[in-house]
Structures are given as structure tokens and as C-alpha cells.
Design an enzyme around this catalytic site. Structure first.
Site, PDB file in Angstrom:
ATOM      1  N   SER A 172      65.081  73.546  36.517  1.00 41.52           N
ATOM      2  CA  SER A 172      65.919  74.442  35.730  1.00 41.52           C
ATOM      3  C   SER A 172      67.281  74.721  36.335  1.00 41.52           C
ATOM      4  CB  SER A 172      65.191  75.776  35.510  1.00 41.52           C
ATOM      5  OG  SER A 172      64.912  76.411  36.743  1.00 41.52           O
ATOM      6  N   HIS A 193      61.879  72.950  30.314  1.00 42.80           N
ATOM      7  CA  HIS A 193      63.202  72.409  29.994  1.00 42.80           C
ATOM      8  C   HIS A 193      63.142  70.959  29.515  1.00 42.80           C
ATOM      9  CE1 HIS A 193      65.251  75.958  31.613  1.00 42.80           C
ATOM     10  NE2 HIS A 193      64.265  75.967  32.495  1.00 42.80           N
ATOM     11  N   LYS A 252      63.080  78.253  24.612  1.00 44.48           N
ATOM     12  CA  LYS A 252      64.244  77.457  25.020  1.00 44.48           C
ATOM     13  C   LYS A 252      64.608  76.498  23.887  1.00 44.48           C
ATOM     14  CE  LYS A 252      63.277  78.149  29.900  1.00 44.48           C
ATOM     15  NZ  LYS A 252      62.103  79.054  29.726  1.00 44.48           N
TER      16      LYS A 252
END
Length: 397
Positions: free
Chosen positions: A182, A210, A245
Site C-alpha cells: 500500500s 490494493h 478501495k
């Protein structure tokens, strides 16, 4: 003054003196990528909303419809807080990730801590990359298992730790790593790690916070970094992904075999002993995952990443080895990072200033994150402002 108040004041003063004190920025709405921050409109390059789904009208409409089911789940999933919309979302996650089943959690932190502590304990081993996310680190530390670490992406170091664990015990060994890191934006060597796990009879757990939604394979284009590395359910049996996300909503999941999901339903304390995901969030997540599959958002994001790196290279900016949406510029000094970030904000751009303890000492950085919704003109504007800010701060470019 009480001893508690004295302790608090001292620690906070230390944080301020070290340029490590953090403060909230107040957003008027989800950035997309324009946002009103502390009353001023800025172009944001600090969000993890990689596909722009947090402000997508169809996702918002789905949340609004989901809210008609109730403002909250009212109880834990196993008491009476599991709705049909939750079940639909779990099936969709399993489909997108190429796994048999999935289980919803309140956050990525809860998913990682809950899964690790359900799977290993005293007499077992947890092996982790030194740059893992805090949720993996904390999950390993409190599990009761022996905790071993290896230098970032160091396959030889990993092999030594796996051998050490296997020589000391015939118990369980869990290797837990970020798929995409990240703060650095680079990816784990997952294919090689899976091969080492097979060799030492260890279980591979991949944090796809991610990677989910923005990476994948031809068969599972949104499944994440494990799919991009060619790993299936057998070679990467435990996959964690977040829904706040690339999916633009909130919550998280563990995906894997039906047996794994049944097991975690029985033994993952962070799943069992907490109120279920609000139905509105589940409905928004479901629509977001459908849009991931239907629209060319991932391809657009890849184009933006390539354009940023091409232009930044031409400007001789100090890029890291990242081909993900996370593009850090490591400046080292906390004061310099804060100063450059402030100059960028004055120029109309919001970029995260990341400092220890989030990253190792001496590696303070600007964390630039790209979205499919950024335009090339916005990227060009950021880069021009960045070059000017670095020069005024006497940072070599």
C-alpha cells in the site's frame, strides 16, 4: 494534572516535534476526483477509489435502494443480521475472485485479524513480509503463533524462514503477504511464494486490498494480484479483499474454498462477535462489482498509470518500481514531505504525505494514487505543480 493527562500531553508533544502529528482533512463529499477539502476545491491524488466507483451514480442509487431494507443489520450475521443482499454479495465475490465461497467482514483489518487468529495459534508459525500492512502484522502478533519476518520481497529470506519454521515444528505454517504493497505500490512475488509454500507445506494468505478490482487474469480480470500471478484456489487458498478501495464502498471479505468459509464462520471472532454490514453498503458493493465486470474501468486505470509514469520519467522525477495505481515519491525527510504536500495543496492538488510509523524511518514520501477518473490534463497539472514544489524545496530532480 493527572498522570493520564500528563502522559497524553507528553506523547502528543513528541509527535508534533517529530513532524509526525496527524490531523483530519474534512471532505464535503467523496472525491471523484474533484473534492471540496476544508472548504476548498482540490484535485485529489490521495484516494484509494481506483475505479471512481465511490461517486458512481449507479452505485449510489444501489445504496439508496439497499437502505430501504433498513438502516443497519441490527445484529451479527449469525444472530439475525444476515440479509439476502449479503448472500448475493458473497456469491458475486466468489464469482469475481474465482473461488468457491466468500465471507463478509466489517473491514480489512477485521478480516485479516480474524482469519489469522482462526487459522493459527500456539505451536504454529506465521511468516510475514516486513512491509506488510498493520492488520496482517497485528493479526500475527496476537495469534499466539511464533512470528517470523523476512526482508521485503526477499525470496531467499522467505525460504530461510519457512525452512526454520518447518524444522522447528510439524504444526501449521501460514505465510501472509500483501499482494500489492500500500505504501510502495509494488507487488509480491506470489508465484514463487506459492511454490515455496507447496515445498514447505505452508498456507499462502494474500491481502488483495490494493489488487482486487484493478488486477487479474484473462479468466478473472478483477480478482487481484494472485490471479495476475496465475494462482488458483489451491495455490492461493486464502484471499482477503477490501470493498472500500476499488469497489468504492466499505467492508471486506475472505474468499476461498467452501470449507475455509464454513470454518471461518464458526471460528473467526471478528466475524462472529460484531454487527453485520449495513444492507445499503452491501447493495452498493454488489452494484460496484457488477460495474467492474461490465465497464472498461480497469483498462482506463492502466492507461492513466502508464501516462503518469511516462510523463514523470520525462521530468526525471524519482519514481519507485511500481506499475500499480500507487505511485510513491520517497523524499526521506518528514519536514520536506509536509512542505511539498502543502505547496501542492496551495496549487490545488491533494496528495498524501506519508510518514513514520506508517513507513520506515527515513522513507517519508508523497503517496500519489491514480484513478480511472483522472484526466490526462489533471495528471499533467499535478506533475507541473510537483516539479515546482520540489524545486522550491531544494529537492533534486
Amino acid at each position: 494534572m493527572s498522570s493520564l493527562q500528563e502522559f497524553l500531553n507528553t506523547r502528543l508533544a513528541d509527535r508534533r516535534a517529530q513532524q509526525l502529528y496527524r490531523q483530519h482533512k474534512i471532505l464535503a463529499a467523496a472525491p471523484g476526483p474533484l473534492a471540496v477539502v476544508d472548504g476548498r476545491e482540490l484535485i485529489t491524488f490521495s484516494s484509494n477509489d481506483y475505479l471512481g466507483l465511490a461517486s458512481h451514480p449507479e452505485v449510489i442509487a444501489a445504496q439508496q435502494r439497499g437502505a430501504l431494507l433498513g438502516a443497519g443489520a441490527t445484529a451479527s450475521h449469525l444472530v439475525n443480521g444476515h440479509f439476502d443482499i449479503h448472500q448475493q454479495l458473497q456469491h458475486k465475490i466468489a464469482e469475481v475472485t474465482g473461488r468457491e465461497a466468500a465471507l463478509l467482514f466489517g473491514s480489512g483489518y477485521m478480516a485479516n485479524v480474524g482469519a489469522i487468529n482462526a487459522l493459527v495459534g500456539r505451536g504454529d508459525f506465521v511468516v510475514q513480509d516486513k512491509l506488510n500492512h498493520a492488520s496482517l502484522i497485528d493479526g500475527g502478533r496476537i495469534s499466539g503463533a511464533q512470528y517470523l519476518r523476512f526482508a521485503h520481497n526477499d525470496l531467499h529470506g522467505l525460504e530461510r524462514q519457512l525452512r526454520r519454521a518447518r524444522e522447528k515444528s510439524d504444526g501449521k505454517i501460514l505465510l501472509a503477504v500483501d499482494g500489492v504493497y500500500s505504501m510502495d505500490g509494488d507487488t509480491a512475488h506470489l508465484a514463487e511464494m506459492a511454490a515455496l509454500c507447496d515445498r514447505f507445506d505452508a498456507w499462502l494468505m494474500v491481502d488483495e486490498a490494493h489488487g482486487f478490482g484493478v488486477m487479474g487474469s484473462d479468466a478473472f480480470p478483477c480478482a487481484g494480484s494472485a490471479a495476475a500471478a496465475g494462482l488458483d484456489q489451491q495455490s492461493a487458498p486464502i484471499v482477503m479483499g477490501t470493498l472500500g478501495k476499488a469497489a468504492g464502498n466499505g467492508g471486506a471479505f475472505i474468499a476461498g474454498s467452501q470449507a475455509l468459509i464454513d470454518y471461518l464462520t464458526q471460528f473467526a471472532r471478528t466475524y462472529i462477535y460484531t454487527t453485520g454490514m449495513p444492507p445499503a453498503v452491501a447493495a452498493g458493493c454488489l452494484r460496484a462489482l457488477e460495474l467492474m465486470q461490465q465497464e472498461p474501468l480497469r483498462e482506463t486505470l492502466q492507461q492513466r498509470i502508464a501516462y503518469f509514469r511516462q510523463r514523470a520519467t520525462a521530468l526525471a522525477l524519482p519514481l519507485e518500481n511500481s506499475t500499480s495505481a500507487i505511485q510513491p515519491l520517497v523524499l526521506g525527510c518528514e519536514k520536506t514531505v509536509l512542505g511539498v504536500a502543502e505547496q501542492l495543496q496551495q496549487a490545488g492538488y491533494l496528495v498524501g504525505a506519508i510518514r513514520p510509523p506508517t513507513v520506515p524511518a527515513g522513507t517519508a514520501r508523497l503517496r500519489i494514487t491514480l484513478s480511472a477518473t483522472h484526466s490526462q490534463a489533471q495528471i499533467d497539472g499535478l506533475l507541473q505543480a510537483l516539479v515546482a514544489a520540489l524545486k522550491s524545496s531544494e529537492v533534486a530532480v
